[in-house]
Motif scaffolding. Structure first.
Motif, PDB file in Angstrom:
ATOM      1  N   TYR A 118       4.485  14.236   1.585  1.00 56.93           N
ATOM      2  CA  TYR A 118       4.711  13.398   0.455  1.00 56.93           C
ATOM      3  C   TYR A 118       4.164  14.443  -0.938  1.00 56.93           C
ATOM      4  O   TYR A 118       4.430  13.756  -1.988  1.00 56.93           O
ATOM      5  N   GLU A 138      -6.004  11.456   2.243  1.00 62.08           N
ATOM      6  CA  GLU A 138      -4.653  11.180   2.479  1.00 62.08           C
ATOM      7  C   GLU A 138      -4.509   9.835   3.405  1.00 62.08           C
ATOM      8  O   GLU A 138      -4.303   8.851   2.792  1.00 62.08           O
ATOM      9  N   LYS A 198      -3.737  22.461   6.795  1.00 61.49           N
ATOM     10  CA  LYS A 198      -4.234  21.219   6.599  1.00 61.49           C
ATOM     11  C   LYS A 198      -3.825  20.370   7.809  1.00 61.49           C
ATOM     12  O   LYS A 198      -4.234  18.827   7.919  1.00 61.49           O
ATOM     13  N   LYS A 224       3.337   8.910  -5.497  1.00 60.44           N
ATOM     14  CA  LYS A 224       4.106   8.906  -6.717  1.00 60.44           C
ATOM     15  C   LYS A 224       5.448   9.578  -6.639  1.00 60.44           C
ATOM     16  O   LYS A 224       5.332  10.401  -5.735  1.00 60.44           O
TER      17      LYS A 224
END
Ligand code: SAM
Length: 482
Positions: free
Chosen positions: A112, A211, A227, A290
């Motif tokens: 993302y 997240e 991550k 976004k």
């Protein structure tokens, strides 16, 4: 099968998938149970005490029932109580900050985020210390006092030493009457040793968004890089606290997974911190995914509409009453206005999400992390807040006075905000008005200050605040805070 245990230090036990599923079933079964919903709302409501007022908060199960509730008048009641709680503990102050992007080098594969390692066309940039200085001066010239630093994860390009250097540089810049008094840090999960170094460098809150709490989705959304390790990421706040950081900030990137699942996970995370460390999250952020460089938010199936988003924010406020709640410029002016009515206590203003963006005349897009919806200047945001009777606050005194972790929470719980944070907010607003505001904002600001001084309960405190504001107006500043 892992067992749910909020005190456990293992991610799969304190964020327990089975417990979340059982919670969602319970919430679904009770979403129209008006009697139960009333009981939960009654529990969440602020109760008067001898010294101020108190809130019981809600368990993840109770809060999930409210989030599932579809009865319009109960939802309205929820919003009203959320506003009552915000006013009871934080007053009508809204803390202001800005993000500062240091580097967009990143070795992770977050699907993302446009900083993902496979994005070969985005310009990679890392600020030099001279550039950090220039960005800080630009931020100070707007009136900012509080920053959240942001960086991608890249041990070669952005090692902890680089982050520490940047923090030192930021604190060292004193331009005209400007200085940055609190640096919050949003960098990737790291070791206890590194958290200790951040603490020693004098950071405010350590912020790390989960997240998603949904492990399977998490692994898919973070396919490569450090991550990818869900447990290491989820247990980061415990390591931060072990490293001495007592203000930590949680958040979920809404839109990635089903919001009801995320919400239950988030509240469980807050319960875990309280159960193990005796203090819940200092802040909770509510970012939504976004549009950005090579990212189309429609790629994700779980986008939420503005009304659901408002309900989530209100339910967080009811469940975790003492936490600061943050909404960023990812959201439009309209959405921010709505969220301010249901419990938000901090907003960013005039943000640039690009590396080096504050020293550019035009908003640069080449290194931007995501599109900013609210593009107003800080002066405009300040005036807008005051128009809806919110006091824009540039105060960082709690942090400077060592009122962090449970010491801040006890100030909040004892209802001392009106005698402490409220006058501090007014004094820092006066400094902003003198140093940075447009004539229109200055006029509105002093009208607000005059009204708000009258609300300070202790006469002595009111007199001192009044005196200090007069001193600020006559350039006789003493940097005094309660
Ligand atoms: N690299 C760090 C990490 O992994 O946590 C630091 C933070 S990153 C600069 C800040 C946050 O921006 C991320 O945690 C993520 O939630 C958010 N973010 C990333 N891509 C986004 C997008 N397309 N829209 C909105 N927020 C996004």
């Amino acid at each position: 099968m892992a067992i749910y245990d909020p005190k456990s230090m293992k991610a799969e036990e304190f964020i327990n998938d089975e417990e979340i599923r059982a919670t969602l079933e319970y919430a679904e079964a009770n979403k129209n149970n008006a009697e139960l919903i009333d009981q939960i709302l009654e529990k969440a409501r602020p109760q008067k005490t001898a010294t101020g007022c108190q809130c019981a908060g809600l368990t993840h199960r109770e809060a999930s029932v409210l989030l599932a509730c579809e009865i319009p008048e109960k939802i309205e009641k929820m919003y009203k109580i959320a506003e009552e709680i915000k006013l009871a503990f934080y007053g009508n102050r809204i803390v202001i900050f800005a993000p500062l992007y240091l580097s967009n080098y990143c070795i992770n594969g977050c699907v993302y985020c446009p900083y993902h390692a496979k994005n070969k066309h985005i310009t990679r940039k890392k600020l030099t210390q001279e550039e950090v200085k220039a960005e800080v001066i630009a931020l100070q010239d707007m009136g900012h006092k509080r920053l959240a630093i942001e960086a991608g994860e890249d041990p070669k390009n952005n090692p902890i030493e680089y982050i520490l250097d940047c923090i030192n540089t930021i604190y060292s810049v004193h331009h005209k009457n400007g200085d940055i008094r609190r640096v919050n840090v949003n960098i990737a999960a790291t070791t206890v040793e590194n958290y200790r170094k951040l603490k020693e460098a004098g950071i405010g809150t350590y912020i790390l968004f989960q997240e998603t709490y949904h492990k399977k989705s998490y692994l898919e959304l973070h396919p490569t890089g450090p991550k990818h390790d869900y447990d290491y990421h989820t247990e980061a706040m415990d390591r931060a606290m072990e490293g001495g950081i007592d203000d930590v900030g949680l958040g979920v990137l809404f839109g990635l997974e089903l919001y009801k699942y995320e919400f239950a996970g988030l509240i469980m995370h807050a319960e875990h911190l309280e159960a193990v460390h005796g203090v819940g999250p200092h802040t909770i952020s509510v970012p939504r995914v976004k549009r950005a460089d090579d990212i189309d938010p429609d790629m994700f199936d779980n986008g939420i509409d503005d009304e659901t988003f408002t309900k989530i924010a209100a339910c967080i406020r009811l469940a975790v009453p003492y936490t600061g709640m943050i909404v960023s410029t990812r959201e439009t002016e309209e959405v921010r206005r709505r969220l301010l009515q249901v419990g938000i206590s901090q907003v960013s203003g005039a943000s640039r999400t690009s590396v080096g963006g504050y020293t550019e005349e035009e908003r640069p897009h080449d290194t931007e992390q995501f599109d900013v919806s609210d593009q107003r200047t800080l002066d405009e945001v300040v005036r807008w807040l005051m128009e809806s009777n919110h006091i824009p606050s540039f105060c960082t005194a709690c942090y400077r006075e060592g009122r962090t972790g449970d010491r801040f929470m006890s100030l909040c719980k004892n209802g001392q905000i009106l005698n402490c944070c409220h006058p501090n907010a007014l004094m820092t607003l006066a400094e902003f008005l003198e140093d940075y505001a447009s004539p229109e904002t200055k006029k509105a600001g002093y009208e607000m200050i005059e009204r708000e001084l009258k609300r300070i309960p202790k006469e002595k405190v009111r007199q001192i605040a009044e005196q200090n504001i007069n001193d600020i107006r006559t350039s006789n500043r003493r940097d005094f805070r309660f």
